[in-house]
Scaffold this active site. Structure first.
Site, PDB file in Angstrom:
ATOM      1  N   GLY A 126       0.843  -1.183   0.000  1.00 61.35           N
ATOM      2  CA  GLY A 126       0.000   0.000   0.000  1.00 61.35           C
ATOM      3  C   GLY A 126       0.881   1.236   0.000  1.00 61.35           C
ATOM      4  N   ASP A 152      -8.291  -1.065   1.765  1.00 61.51           N
ATOM      5  CA  ASP A 152      -8.805   0.295   1.979  1.00 61.51           C
ATOM      6  C   ASP A 152      -9.059   1.042   0.665  1.00 61.51           C
ATOM      7  OD1 ASP A 152      -8.236  -0.390   4.615  1.00 61.51           O
ATOM      8  OD2 ASP A 152      -6.294   0.614   4.608  1.00 61.51           O
TER       9      ASP A 152
END
Ligand code: F6P
Length: 371
Positions: A126, A152
């Protein structure tokens, strides 16, 4: 853990390193499978899988294994988690030592990369991981390509990341299972989902799973508005309500709700229970709270995550073959593209307040608690 002896490579044979970093999610193994298949079948390279992100490069002996085509033929496409292991702590630039000191251990990681003698590294991570690995690559002068993964979905410049679809599927299924029991008991059900500072999981699953209220950190809400919406549903004959809330949503009195972990950083968690109590008081309804937590991460990947993971993995290897580095693969307008890593980590992707999904939710009569 294995630390295999390395054979002497053929003169033209490249060696590729691959690691997974940050929180796990559905689809990581599908990426690993795709990278191994493309690198070995397409280019005849060797692939080293590094264990536990940069931790495998810190440990001595180095923790890695040579990956071969067997992993393309066994079941890993379908498996949640990551066969390489991962970590979301232990930033080598600010490494927490057992004695409480925080030490810069980046040189040891770079030395680990040099010992592996790889021609390129594929980092699956990420934005937090990319910032760290990119800095290491710049400092150590090694070649890096990034593949975005995160439930996310907050990485800029890619419409989706590996793992997001699976997390939304799990949250949607949770609403599917909460609805019948909510209706049977005349209850208000609150489902708390992950997402860190972004509300993408709550928004998508809320629409797909028929929520009445969606609360995301990007849209300030008032609990009185949520209660008023539930009252209105009742006046129209509804005996239950479904509320989905993203973990980073602030409490009605202000401030985020945190979970503290011994020896680790705090994580968001608990807003669902705060809301449950508040809504029970304001509406007089019976409320129940479900915190979905890591179920969103460990599920077997959906077809969509497997597809994106596979396309990303192949594209990343092709980039290395072309000598294109410091780039991240991305999904844009139904295509796999690549963009500078610097652009990808520049700005996180938050819920677009004027975007199609917020408009769709409002059009469906779903409340964000703001009006
Ligand atoms: O970034 C992924 C994520 O699952 C977040 O949604 C969540 O806030 C966090 O990681 C949880 O971290 P941990 O695995 O340390 O509990």
């Amino acid at each position: 853990m294995s630390n295999q002896a390395r054979e002497t490579p053929l003169p033209s044979q490249k060696t590729l390193g691959i690691l997974t970093s940050g929180g796990d999610c559905g689809g990581l193994n599908a990426v690993i499978r795709a990278v191994v298949a493309r690198a070995i079948q397409g280019y005849g390279w060797r692939v080293y899988g590094i264990h536990h992100g940069t931790m495998g490069l810190l440990r001595r002996p180095l923790e890695f294994e040579q990956l071969d085509l067997r992993i393309s033929t066994v079941n890993i496409l379908r498996l949640g988690g990551t066969i390489l292991g991962t970590t979301n702590k232990g930033n080598p630039f600010a490494f927490p030592m057992p004695d409480g000191r925080v030490v810069d251990r980046s040189a040891e990681v770079i030395d680990g990369i040099r010992q592996l003698d790889i021609d390129g590294l594929i980092g699956i991570g990420g934005d937090g991981s990319f910032k760290i690995i990119r800095r290491l690559a710049q400092q150590g002068g090694f070649s890096l390509v990034g593949i975005p993964k995160t439930i996310d979905n907050d990485i800029g410049a890619t419409e989706t990341s590996v793992g997001y679809d699976t997390a939304v599927m799990v949250a949607t299924e949770a609403l599917d299972r909460l609805q019948p029991t909510a209706a049977s008991h005349d209850r208000v059900m609150i489902l708390e989902v992950m997402g860190r500072d972004a509300g993408h999981i709550a928004l998508a699953a809320g629409i797909a799973g028929g929520a009445d209220v969606i609360l995301v950190p990007e849209i300030p809400y008032r609990i009185e508005m949520v209660a008023a919406h539930i009252d209105q549903l009742r006046r129209h004959g509804r005996n239950f309500a479904l509320v989905i809330v993203a973990e980073a949503v602030s409490a009605p009195a202000g401030g985020s709700v945190w979970q503290h972990h011994k020896g680790g950083s705090p994580t968001y968690g608990g807003i669902g229970h705060v809301l449950g109590e508040g809504l029970a008081e304001l509406t007089g309804a019976e409320t129940r709270v479900t915190v979905l937590g890591h179920l969103q991460r460990g599920a077997p990947p959906t077809w969509n995550d497997r597809l994106i993971a596979s396309a990303f993995g192949v594209h990343a290897v092709d980039l290395i073959a072309k000598g294109c580095f410091d780039r991240m693969v991305a999904w844009q307008n139904r295509r796999v593209v690549d963009i500078p890593l610097a652009v990808a980590i520049e700005r996180p992707q938050r819920v677009d307040l004027d975007g199609a999904l917020v408009r769709a939710a409002r059009g469906l009569g779903i409340s964000f608690g703001d009006r």
